[in-house]
Enzyme design. Structure first.
Site, mmCIF file in Angstrom:
data_model
loop_
_atom_site.group_PDB
_atom_site.id
_atom_site.type_symbol
_atom_site.label_atom_id
_atom_site.label_comp_id
_atom_site.label_asym_id
_atom_site.label_seq_id
_atom_site.Cartn_x
_atom_site.Cartn_y
_atom_site.Cartn_z
ATOM 1 N N LYS A 233 17.880 8.697 -12.915
ATOM 2 C CA LYS A 233 19.228 9.288 -12.464
ATOM 3 C C LYS A 233 20.289 9.346 -13.503
ATOM 4 C CE LYS A 233 18.817 7.094 -8.005
ATOM 5 N NZ LYS A 233 19.404 6.298 -6.716
ATOM 6 N N ARG A 276 12.222 0.736 -7.487
ATOM 7 C CA ARG A 276 11.642 2.178 -6.982
ATOM 8 C C ARG A 276 11.675 3.157 -8.170
ATOM 9 N NH1 ARG A 276 14.236 6.863 -5.266
ATOM 10 N NH2 ARG A 276 13.248 7.841 -3.241
#
Length: 298
Positions: A233, A276
């Site tokens: 991210k 994750r």
């Protein structure tokens, strides 16, 4: 002086299966979309999705998270029919090829997709909108399956403009509590809830720093297992850019995997039970090493 804290003694159950969350679990990302930010279009056929799923399972993934809607900033809206066409054949194929013991989650906010995905063989609902869509909480309750309630604000087209907080820790905690209370009011059982801080969703760089440094507060406050996901991210990219290393200029999303593994270890250290990630192999190795050291340290 011990430096490792055991993970909370939690479990989730579904379809005669139990997942022990007192040991770290790695969730592998399987995006069956053409436009996800780091791997869009790579796994959007059943054949390619199965190949990638097999690779992640061979590397030790505990859960495969299948998503048919990109939720990156400014992502296009996906119709129910399109999302169903993307995820249901993949879930069915994964279940058929890899058996019933594999844990599968469906990354969706759409109640119709939740229902169809669980019917096709998924075990967990992973909702980035925290069951806010009409009917989502009721469907999750009726399915009586584990559900990940994530903190977010707005939609992909608006969430960046909503990254405004006076106290990000207390406000995210309060908004998560509102989502959990609403889910329970609809019939979702406490034992089925997993929380997620929502890294990358309506937060800026400083917000992410504060959340990552204070995850333990949420675990203590809610007494619920936590999923943490920051893989590839923007926050990690901002951290790399701040390192002033020339070779990191114009880095790719995949170049964020090393620092991402470390960030996820920080999360495990504070009590997160599930991480994750896109790059499963190094994360599984790191999580198992953390577990070994944690057992030795007690």
């Amino acid at each position: 002086m011990p430096i490792f804290t055991p993970l909370p003694n939690k479990q989730i159950h579904f379809k005669n299966k139990t997942l022990n969350l007192a040991e770290p679990k790695v969730m592998g990302v399987l995006n069956v979309t053409p436009d996800s930010f780091s791997d869009g279009g790579r796994f959007d056929t059943v054949e390619n999705a199965l190949r990638h799923c097999e690779e992640m399972l061979n590397y030790g993934a505990d859960i495969i998270d299948i998503g048919g809607e990109s939720t990156r900033p400014n992502a296009a809206i996906v119709s129910t029919d399109t999302e169903l066409e993307r995820v249901v054949p993949v879930i069915s194929a994964v279940r058929q090829n890899f058996g019933n013991d594999v844990w599968l989650s469906i990354d969706t906010s759409n109640p119709a997709v939740m229902q169809a995905a669980i019917n096709a063989g998924a075990d967990i609902i992973n909702d980035v909108r925290g069951l806010r869509k009409d009917g989502a909480a009721q469907v999750a309750a009726a399915l009586d399956c584990p559900v990940i309630i994530m903190h977010s604000r707005g939609e992909p087209t608006t969430m960046n403009s909503l990254a405004r907080y006076t106290d990000v820790i207390s406000e995210v905690k309060s908004e998560l509590q509102t989502a959990i209370t609403a889910a329970k009011s609809a019939g979702v059982r406490h034992e089925n809830i997993i929380i997620d801080m929502g890294m990358g969703f309506a937060k800026d760089h400083v917000h992410h720093q504060k959340l990552l440094a204070n995850l333990h507060e949420f675990i203590t406050h809610f007494d619920l297992p936590m999923l943490f996901g920051v893989s590839r991210k923007r926050f990690l990219g901002e951290c790399l850019n701040a390192m002033s290393l020339e070779y990191l200029n114009n880095h790719t999303a995949q170049d964020r995997d090393n620092i991402g593994t470390l960030a996820h270890i920080f999360a495990l250290q504070q009590g997160a039970s599930i991480v994750r990630v896109h790059d499963v192999k190094p994360m599984v190795q790191a999580a198992k090493f953390w577990q070994m050291m944690s057992a030795f340290d007690r």
